[in-house]
Scaffold this motif. Sequence first.
Motif, PDB file in Angstrom:
ATOM      1  N   UNK A 115       0.861  -1.182   0.000  1.00 47.42           N
ATOM      2  CA  UNK A 115       0.000   0.000   0.000  1.00 47.42           C
ATOM      3  C   UNK A 115       0.901   1.236   0.000  1.00 47.42           C
ATOM      4  N   UNK A 116       0.898   1.980  -1.091  1.00 49.81           N
ATOM      5  CA  UNK A 116       1.765   3.147  -1.208  1.00 49.81           C
ATOM      6  C   UNK A 116       1.486   4.190  -0.142  1.00 49.81           C
ATOM      7  N   UNK A 117       0.265   4.257   0.342  1.00 51.80           N
ATOM      8  CA  UNK A 117      -0.083   5.248   1.358  1.00 51.80           C
ATOM      9  C   UNK A 117       0.182   4.754   2.780  1.00 51.80           C
ATOM     10  N   UNK A 118       0.490   3.465   2.934  1.00 51.29           N
ATOM     11  CA  UNK A 118       0.731   2.897   4.261  1.00 51.29           C
ATOM     12  C   UNK A 118       1.922   1.946   4.191  1.00 51.29           C
ATOM     13  N   UNK A 119       3.162   2.466   4.286  1.00 52.61           N
ATOM     14  CA  UNK A 119       4.349   1.607   4.182  1.00 52.61           C
ATOM     15  C   UNK A 119       4.439   0.539   5.261  1.00 52.61           C
ATOM     16  N   UNK A 120       3.770   0.741   6.386  1.00 52.00           N
ATOM     17  CA  UNK A 120       3.870  -0.217   7.486  1.00 52.00           C
ATOM     18  C   UNK A 120       3.100  -1.515   7.207  1.00 52.00           C
ATOM     19  N   UNK A 121       2.329  -1.554   6.146  1.00 57.20           N
ATOM     20  CA  UNK A 121       1.529  -2.745   5.861  1.00 57.20           C
ATOM     21  C   UNK A 121       2.386  -3.909   5.382  1.00 57.20           C
ATOM     22  N   UNK A 122       3.461  -3.614   4.649  1.00 66.18           N
ATOM     23  CA  UNK A 122       4.331  -4.676   4.156  1.00 66.18           C
ATOM     24  C   UNK A 122       4.754  -4.438   2.723  1.00 66.18           C
ATOM     25  N   UNK A 123       5.342  -5.459   2.127  1.00 63.60           N
ATOM     26  CA  UNK A 123       5.883  -5.328   0.773  1.00 63.60           C
ATOM     27  C   UNK A 123       5.450  -6.502  -0.095  1.00 63.60           C
ATOM     28  N   UNK A 124       5.601  -6.296  -1.409  1.00 63.82           N
ATOM     29  CA  UNK A 124       5.318  -7.341  -2.394  1.00 63.82           C
ATOM     30  C   UNK A 124       6.607  -7.664  -3.126  1.00 63.82           C
ATOM     31  N   UNK A 125       6.954  -8.945  -3.164  1.00 70.02           N
ATOM     32  CA  UNK A 125       8.089  -9.409  -3.952  1.00 70.02           C
ATOM     33  C   UNK A 125       7.522 -10.025  -5.220  1.00 70.02           C
ATOM     34  N   UNK A 126       7.844  -9.428  -6.364  1.00 67.60           N
ATOM     35  CA  UNK A 126       7.349  -9.947  -7.639  1.00 67.60           C
ATOM     36  C   UNK A 126       8.519 -10.478  -8.438  1.00 67.60           C
ATOM     37  N   UNK A 127       8.393 -11.716  -8.908  1.00 65.73           N
ATOM     38  CA  UNK A 127       9.426 -12.357  -9.703  1.00 65.73           C
ATOM     39  C   UNK A 127       8.850 -12.774 -11.049  1.00 65.73           C
TER      40      UNK A 127
END
Length: 279
Positions: A137-149
């Motif tokens: 979530x670009x507006x909420x960095x604390x939510x986590x990340x996505x790793x795309x391969x």
Amino acid sequence: MPAPGPRLPPPPLLLLVVAAGCSCCLASAGGGGSCELSVARGSELYSFALAAPTPAHRHGVLSEDGFYKVAVNDSILWFQLCDEMLFNFDPPMCLKCEDCGLRCGTQCSALVSNNIGGYDVCTTIGSLSKSHLSLIDESNPRKGVVVKMFSSKCSISVSVLCDSVVAQVPDKFVISGDCDYATTFKHPSGCARSVSASGSGWGWLGTLFITMLSLLGGYILIGAVYRYYFLGIHSVEAMPNLEFWIGLPQRIKTMFVPATRSRVSYSRDALGAYTPGNH
């Protein structure tokens, strides 16, 4: 009589080379990678390092088994984050595995097996060299990340949700389009480390310092090796610009001593002007 082997650098030069190498390693440790991300939001800097160890997970988000496995109906998904997969047990038993090594999964980061006509057929869906990290979530960095391969025709998106307490491995995945897979799990490594841009912490100043230290270490290391092996200087003089480094403390001292002496002289003159003489 056997030919003499290559001469080792003397202890001072050896220490110099080791120190320069350490500085380069230090700079590498501060750099970003396929599983590192830093984003600024207002006055906060959010940093993610998925492969960094945590108190409960010494390999970060990486699976200690060498892979994660998710089975849904007649399809099985294998993947590893921040590294290539390693199968010490339960390897994929399927056909093909293009671009994944002689043994299925040993040179890629994500693989899926589908039962087609009674046969299990593998498809490479992601590799470490073709990976991208972004915010959930670009507006909420604390939510986590996505790793795309990515692979040549397919992809996999792994959402790492922030959970500071538990790690919940994925148990399902979804497919969009012909060959785009997605799954989600919770992990402490998905939580950002935030630093106030106006508060304590190094920020860009630390990055600049590490970069300068890396360049200096590389210059000293390359120069010392060149002078030792190509110019035949087999002593501490192999250090490039040795005279400059020897005289550096004195140069720094002279930058401050004159001002100090001027203030002392001024104070003495002022004191002498108002001190009555004894006759």
